[in-house]
Design an enzyme around this catalytic site. Structure first.
Site, PDB file in Angstrom:
ATOM      1  N   ASN A   9       0.876  -1.180   0.000  1.00 30.87           N
ATOM      2  CA  ASN A   9       0.000   0.000   0.000  1.00 30.87           C
ATOM      3  C   ASN A   9       0.911   1.227   0.000  1.00 30.87           C
ATOM      4  O   ASN A   9       1.448   1.604   1.031  1.00 30.87           O
ATOM      5  CB  ASN A   9      -0.900  -0.025   1.249  1.00 30.87           C
ATOM      6  CG  ASN A   9      -1.749   1.223   1.362  1.00 30.87           C
ATOM      7  OD1 ASN A   9      -1.830   2.026   0.424  1.00 30.87           O
ATOM      8  ND2 ASN A   9      -2.391   1.402   2.513  1.00 30.87           N
ATOM      9  N   LYS A  11       0.095   4.214  -0.438  1.00 26.84           N
ATOM     10  CA  LYS A  11      -0.588   5.433   0.063  1.00 26.84           C
ATOM     11  C   LYS A  11      -0.318   6.598  -0.897  1.00 26.84           C
ATOM     12  O   LYS A  11      -0.200   6.376  -2.093  1.00 26.84           O
ATOM     13  CB  LYS A  11      -0.150   5.725   1.503  1.00 26.84           C
ATOM     14  CG  LYS A  11      -0.284   4.483   2.396  1.00 26.84           C
ATOM     15  CD  LYS A  11      -0.168   4.753   3.861  1.00 26.84           C
ATOM     16  CE  LYS A  11      -0.349   3.448   4.626  1.00 26.84           C
ATOM     17  NZ  LYS A  11      -0.366   3.625   6.078  1.00 26.84           N
ATOM     18  N   HIS A  94      -9.736   1.280   4.363  1.00 29.99           N
ATOM     19  CA  HIS A  94      -8.479   1.472   5.097  1.00 29.99           C
ATOM     20  C   HIS A  94      -8.733   2.440   6.251  1.00 29.99           C
ATOM     21  O   HIS A  94      -9.526   3.371   6.127  1.00 29.99           O
ATOM     22  CB  HIS A  94      -7.400   2.023   4.157  1.00 29.99           C
ATOM     23  CG  HIS A  94      -6.054   2.034   4.815  1.00 29.99           C
ATOM     24  ND1 HIS A  94      -5.659   3.040   5.652  1.00 29.99           N
ATOM     25  CD2 HIS A  94      -5.033   1.152   4.771  1.00 29.99           C
ATOM     26  CE1 HIS A  94      -4.437   2.772   6.100  1.00 29.99           C
ATOM     27  NE2 HIS A  94      -4.039   1.625   5.583  1.00 29.99           N
ATOM     28  N   GLU A  96      -7.227   4.890   7.315  1.00 26.38           N
ATOM     29  CA  GLU A  96      -7.051   6.315   6.979  1.00 26.38           C
ATOM     30  C   GLU A  96      -8.288   6.853   6.253  1.00 26.38           C
ATOM     31  O   GLU A  96      -8.654   8.013   6.417  1.00 26.38           O
ATOM     32  CB  GLU A  96      -5.764   6.495   6.148  1.00 26.38           C
ATOM     33  CG  GLU A  96      -4.528   6.336   7.032  1.00 26.38           C
ATOM     34  CD  GLU A  96      -3.311   5.747   6.340  1.00 26.38           C
ATOM     35  OE1 GLU A  96      -3.214   5.813   5.105  1.00 26.38           O
ATOM     36  OE2 GLU A  96      -2.455   5.200   7.072  1.00 26.38           O
ATOM     37  N   GLU A 166      -5.806  -4.676  10.424  1.00 28.36           N
ATOM     38  CA  GLU A 166      -4.755  -3.700  10.695  1.00 28.36           C
ATOM     39  C   GLU A 166      -5.072  -2.930  11.973  1.00 28.36           C
ATOM     40  O   GLU A 166      -5.885  -1.997  11.952  1.00 28.36           O
ATOM     41  CB  GLU A 166      -4.641  -2.700   9.537  1.00 28.36           C
ATOM     42  CG  GLU A 166      -4.334  -3.337   8.204  1.00 28.36           C
ATOM     43  CD  GLU A 166      -3.782  -2.301   7.224  1.00 28.36           C
ATOM     44  OE1 GLU A 166      -2.622  -2.442   6.817  1.00 28.36           O
ATOM     45  OE2 GLU A 166      -4.501  -1.345   6.893  1.00 28.36           O
ATOM     46  N   GLY A 172       2.023   2.574  10.612  1.00 23.46           N
ATOM     47  CA  GLY A 172       2.946   3.689  10.437  1.00 23.46           C
ATOM     48  C   GLY A 172       3.604   4.155  11.718  1.00 23.46           C
ATOM     49  O   GLY A 172       4.212   5.219  11.758  1.00 23.46           O
ATOM     50  N   SER A 211       3.065  -1.865  10.333  1.00 21.38           N
ATOM     51  CA  SER A 211       4.514  -1.883  10.565  1.00 21.38           C
ATOM     52  C   SER A 211       5.151  -3.249  10.271  1.00 21.38           C
ATOM     53  O   SER A 211       6.092  -3.657  10.959  1.00 21.38           O
ATOM     54  CB  SER A 211       4.851  -1.410  11.977  1.00 21.38           C
ATOM     55  OG  SER A 211       4.404  -0.071  12.162  1.00 21.38           O
TER      56      SER A 211
END
Ligand code: PGA
Length: 250
Positions: A9, A11, A94, A96, A166, A172, A211
């Protein structure tokens, strides 16, 4: 036997030159022998991926899509457009998108349904925040997110999608869920899904994200219910991503 699946991903990262370098490194290092690989790129680089990855073992997809086929939705991208660039997959929900772009469980479920309808395989992302983990409601949150989708697409829908668990606190941050922590959630979610249909649950790929790196991938990927990884930061580095794929191959 579920195949391992490693997905990148990217991003909102990359330039044409960086994409070319990553793709060339991935193609050299990844044979896809016995495992699956996909790259989720920013929309504008999908034509570049179609040109450079066609015929390789690496699939590609968009990081989001709109539910409608076309129309007055300025700034949005349809699933048909993703298909036009031979995207096999689309990321849906996701964290985000859920937190920064206000995607509710309902919106996510609609997007999964639209992707299935369009023939693009959704990679459905779910996961709890740090606060939710500390409150002990990790499974409740993940099951609520799964249930919203199950209510819309049913067991048959789940036969055609991929799930990525996740934990938001691990994305991150450099904080990976321990292999045992991740395995526990994966097993609990699979058990919940098995109540709906044992065969579907046994076949469903549930990836871990947060991560993941070449260094921690072997232990995470050796857990019985972790079927791969959705990789953010480390997917922007050829050695790291190829290292994770090599761990999946073993
Ligand atoms: P990360 O991101 O690997 O950088 O933690 C994972 C993701 O957001 O999919």
């Amino acid at each position: 036997m579920r195949k391992k699946f490693i997905a990148a991903n990217w991003k909102m990262n990359g330039t044409k030159a960086e994409v070319a370098a990553l793709v060339s490194g991935f193609k050299q290092g990844i044979d896809g022998n016995g495992y699956q690989v996909a790259v989720f790129a920013p929309f504008v680089y999908l034509p570049q991926l179609e040109d450079s990855l066609a015929g390789s073992p690496i699939a590609w997809g968009g990081q989001n899509a709109h539910t409608e086929a076309s129309g007055a939705f300025t700034g949005e991208i349809s699933l048909g457009m993703l298909k036009d660039f031979s995207c096999e997959y689309v990321l849906v929900g996701h964290s985000e998108r859920r937190t920064l772009f206000a995607e509710t469980d309902d919106v996510v479920a609609d997007k999964v349904a639209a992707a299935l309808e369009a023939g693009v395989t959704p990679m459905l992302c779910i996961g709890e925040t740090l606060e939710e983990r500390e409150q002990g409601v990790t499974n409740d949150v993940c099951i609520r997110q799964l249930k919203a989708v199950m209510d819309k697409v049913g067991v048959d829908g789940f036969r055609q999608l991929v799930v990525a668990y996740e934990p938001v606190w691990a994305i991150g941050t450099g904080k990976t869920a321990s292999p045992e922590q991740a395995q526990q959630v994966h097993a609990d979610l699979r058990a919940w899904l098995a109540e709906a249909d044992a065969d579907m649950a046994a076949k469903l790929q549930i990836l871990y994200g947060g991560s993941m790196k070449a260094a921690n991938a072997p232990e995470l990927l050796s857990q019985p219910d972790i079927d791969g990884g959705l990789v953010g930061g480390a997917s922007l580095n050829v050695d790291e991503f190829v290292g994770i794929c090599q761990a999946a191959a073993r």
